[in-house]
Design an enzyme around this catalytic site. Structure first.
Site, PDB file in Angstrom:
ATOM      1  N   LYS A 147       0.845  -1.193   0.000  1.00  0.00           N
ATOM      2  CA  LYS A 147       0.000   0.000   0.000  1.00  0.00           C
ATOM      3  C   LYS A 147       0.888   1.253   0.000  1.00  0.00           C
ATOM      4  CE  LYS A 147      -3.522   2.381   2.661  1.00  0.00           C
ATOM      5  NZ  LYS A 147      -4.442   2.380   3.783  1.00  0.00           N
ATOM      6  N   GLU A 156      10.215  -4.822   4.776  1.00  0.00           N
ATOM      7  CA  GLU A 156      10.263  -6.226   4.345  1.00  0.00           C
ATOM      8  C   GLU A 156      10.010  -6.336   2.838  1.00  0.00           C
ATOM      9  OE1 GLU A 156       8.602  -4.999   6.872  1.00  0.00           O
ATOM     10  OE2 GLU A 156       8.786  -6.293   8.640  1.00  0.00           O
ATOM     11  N   GLY A 163      -5.014  -1.742   4.822  1.00  0.00           N
ATOM     12  CA  GLY A 163      -4.237  -2.886   4.338  1.00  0.00           C
ATOM     13  C   GLY A 163      -4.940  -4.213   4.574  1.00  0.00           C
ATOM     14  N   GLU A 202      -5.194  -6.523  14.561  1.00  0.00           N
ATOM     15  CA  GLU A 202      -4.631  -5.216  14.189  1.00  0.00           C
ATOM     16  C   GLU A 202      -5.744  -4.160  14.232  1.00  0.00           C
ATOM     17  OE1 GLU A 202      -2.610  -4.085  10.242  1.00  0.00           O
ATOM     18  OE2 GLU A 202      -0.928  -4.802  11.426  1.00  0.00           O
ATOM     19  N   HIS A 214      -6.028 -32.794  17.500  1.00  0.00           N
ATOM     20  CA  HIS A 214      -4.905 -33.576  18.025  1.00  0.00           C
ATOM     21  C   HIS A 214      -3.808 -32.679  18.573  1.00  0.00           C
ATOM     22  CE1 HIS A 214      -6.434 -37.471  16.672  1.00  0.00           C
ATOM     23  NE2 HIS A 214      -7.020 -36.737  15.733  1.00  0.00           N
TER      24      HIS A 214
HETATM   25  O1  F6P Z   1       1.915  -4.257   9.911  1.00  0.00           O
HETATM   26  C1  F6P Z   1       1.624  -2.950   9.621  1.00  0.00           C
HETATM   27  C2  F6P Z   1       1.136  -2.748   8.223  1.00  0.00           C
HETATM   28  O2  F6P Z   1       1.033  -1.375   8.013  1.00  0.00           O
HETATM   29  C3  F6P Z   1      -0.191  -3.447   7.929  1.00  0.00           C
HETATM   30  O3  F6P Z   1      -1.279  -2.747   8.355  1.00  0.00           O
HETATM   31  C4  F6P Z   1      -0.117  -3.592   6.461  1.00  0.00           C
HETATM   32  O4  F6P Z   1      -1.063  -4.499   5.999  1.00  0.00           O
HETATM   33  C5  F6P Z   1       1.313  -4.042   6.291  1.00  0.00           C
HETATM   34  O5  F6P Z   1       2.032  -3.284   7.260  1.00  0.00           O
HETATM   35  C6  F6P Z   1       1.910  -3.852   4.943  1.00  0.00           C
HETATM   36  O6  F6P Z   1       1.912  -2.515   4.537  1.00  0.00           O
HETATM   37  P1  F6P Z   1       2.105  -2.113   3.032  1.00  0.00           P
HETATM   38  O7  F6P Z   1       1.000  -2.714   2.236  1.00  0.00           O
HETATM   39  O8  F6P Z   1       2.076  -0.614   3.026  1.00  0.00           O
HETATM   40  O9  F6P Z   1       3.444  -2.636   2.567  1.00  0.00           O
END
Ligand code: F6P
Length: 564
Positions: free
Chosen positions: A216, A222, A288, A374, A405
């Protein structure tokens, strides 16, 4: 300061006081589902609901008519209906980010263009403009018209995203696998742990792989790290294979053919090197964790085709319409949300299990964890004041019968009570017989057995009658009265799945409204992100290490001593 009216403190309402009194009375009498069922032959009928593709049985919950009536009164006193309508209309109910909350607009049909203008934007028209572009793009990939840099058709999609940009697509891809009809398989990479990417690219040929970067914000550490890693992997491998000559032009062409992006930040997408023609946008009013039905679902359209995606959207939309149009007394979405409040705030049950008896839904609990926790794991209300009661249950689960289980022991006999939603479908795409035994019936027999055991238990006398030694009787008693909701559907179709997801989105909304929460922000994830930036240099930099607390220093010392 937002002009949204301050939340109404639920604990100060008439309904709350009446619910507390009723809860005390029920407990004084002793809650017994066995007795309630015996005394009331219409209980199951009254507490069952059919909504489009789904059938709900709420009868094994610890509620009676009076509790339900008071819960509806509470929902009205805190103005759930008014806030729902405000949300659907695009009022900025996400106060801390000053945004509308319009995931419901993502699934409105094209015939509603022009009916929802928010902040000067024809929201439905914008949604369908992007959908049409995605459908056209997906069709080109599915038909093989879209080719990789060496002229080969796409056979693999690698979608890179995290949180809401990953959990929804993965969950739906797994859930609807029987509908994958284009010979294109999807892989999802989310974790910044290099092991995730390393395993996901194994066996992948970059010449036939399309990478979708989903973010977003297009700033998430990451996702951007993984996106760069994927770019390096793709370009290096293509060059090694002699597929490109390694010139800047050949690399740019490879990126154009193998990378597309989904984001609200199209400027950053372009800076990453992705052709704006191959970027699909969405809007700040889509949270998100509420975004899988936006461009975030691009991989799904490629895997299943536009028609299936349309069916999914229409399932979402049908549930939205039901939630908006059905009086709260008969509105199973609102009732499920309010029953969760009843358990959380009056019984003190602070966790909630989701137990799909459908292997295709194996990522559904993980998806719901982000959606619910969240959204509602918060201690501050939408006007900045503290909450007045417990909020946000801990959602968790595993598909049946695996969970049976593993952790069902605790659900049946532990000191914690865990309300649970059991979900199953009557028809399976893989009907199988074991001799004469229909294996799906064996599977669903377990669903019914578990919900029955949880509700009605087994008394000491029943245990004794089996000849159990007296000292061992208590260990074999099941007290029952452990609440469950059963959700059945005809089949796990795209439409039914859309309904199921929208159901939980709106349950989350109902609970958040009672607690006075802005369920659409997520400030609680920010501190960890900031600190990670500050701490990471300390692995190799003594000055950065010196600034850390004693525990962090000691852990980094261990790392430094053992890193090869
Ligand atoms: O974990 C925080 C967050 O902002 C979530 O709300 C979101 O879904 C995720 O990180 C990924 O964010 P983005 O789509 O901006 O990479």
């Amino acid at each position: 300061m937002s002009d949204i009216p301050a939340p109404i403190d639920p604990t100060k309402t008439d309904a709350w006081a009446a619910l507390q009194k009723h809860y005390d009375e029920l407990n004084a009498e002793g809650i017994s589902l066995k007795k309630w069922f015996a005394d009331d032959p219409t209980r199951v009928d009254r507490y069952s609901f059919d909504v489009n593709d789904l059938h709900f049985d709420l009868s094994k919950n610890l509620v009676d008519d009076k509790a339900l009536e008071l819960l509806v009164q509470l929902a009205r006193e805190v103005k759930v209906e008014e806030r729902r309508d405000a949300m659907y209309k695009g009022v900025h109910i996400n106060t801390t980010e000053d945004r509308a909350v319009l995931h419901t607009a993502l699934r409105r049909p094209a015939s509603e263009k022009g009916t929802l203008i928010v902040d000067g934007q024809d929201v439905v028209a914008d949604v369908h403009e992007v959908l049409d572009r995605m459908y056209a793009f997906a069709e080109r990939v599915r038909s093989g018209e879209w080719k990789g840099v060496t002229g080969k058709r796409i056979e693999h999609v690698m979608s890179i995203g995290i949180g809401g940009s990953d959990l929804g697509p993965v969950m739906i891809y797994e859930a609807l696998k029987p509908y994958a009809d284009a010979g294109i398989d999807c892989r999802y990479t989310s974790n910044i742990d290099p092991n995730d990417m390393a395993e996901k690219v194994k066996g992948l040929d970059p010449e036939t792989t399309l990478v979708i970067i989903v973010s977003k914000t297009f700033t998430t550490l990451e996702t951007l790290t993984n996106a760069r890693e994927a770019k390096t992997w793709l370009l290096d491998t293509l060059q090694k294979q002699g597929a490109i000559d390694g010139s800047d032009e050949s690399k740019a062409e490879a990126i154009r053919k193998h990378f597309v992006a989904v984001s609200t930040n199209l400027k950053l997408v372009e800076e990453f090197g992705i052709d704006p023609e191959n970027a699909f946008g969405f809007w700040s009013w889509v949270g998100g964790r509420y975004s899988v039905d936006s461009a975030v679902g691009l991989s799904l359209i490629i895997a299943f085709g536009p028609k299936r995606f349309e069916e999914l959207l229409s399932g979402f939309h049908d549930m939205d319409v039901y939630f908006q149009d059905t009086p709260l007394e008969k509105n199973v979405v609102a009732l499920m949300g309010m029953i969760n409040v009843w358990y959380n705030n009056f019984f003190g049950f602070d966790t909630h299990a989701v137990l799909p008896y459908d292997q295709y839904l194996h990522r559904f609990p993980a998806y719901l964890q982000q959606l619910t926790m969240e959204s509602n794991g918060k201690s501050t209300r939408w006007d900045g004041t503290p909450v007045t009661c417990a909020t946000g249950e801990i959602f968790w689960g595993e598909p049946g019968t695996n969970g049976q289980h593993a952790f069902y022991q605790l659900i049946h006999q532990g000191t914690h009570k865990v309300p649970a939603d059991f979900i199953a479908f009557v028809n399976t795409p893989n009907p199988t017989k074991d001799g004469d035994q229909d294996v799906h019936e064996l599977f669903l027999g377990n669903f019914l057995a578990q919900t029955k055991a949880l509700a009605f238990g087994k008394t000491a006398d029943e245990v004794r009658a089996e000849g159990t030694a007296e000292w061992m009787v208590p260990a074999r008693v099941f007290e029952g009265n452990r609440p469950t909701t059963s959700i059945l559907g005809e089949a796990l179709t795209p439409h039914a799945l859309g309904e199921l997801i929208a159901l939980y989105e709106h349950i989350t909304f109902v609970e958040g409204t009672v607690w006075g929460l802005d369920s659409y922000d997520q400030w609680g994830v920010e501190l960890g992100k900031q600190l990670a930036k500050q701490i990471t240099p300390a692995f190799h930099d003594d000055a950065a290490l010196a600034e850390q607390d004693a525990s962090t220093k000691a852990l980094i010392a261990y790392y430094r001593a053992h890193r090869e």
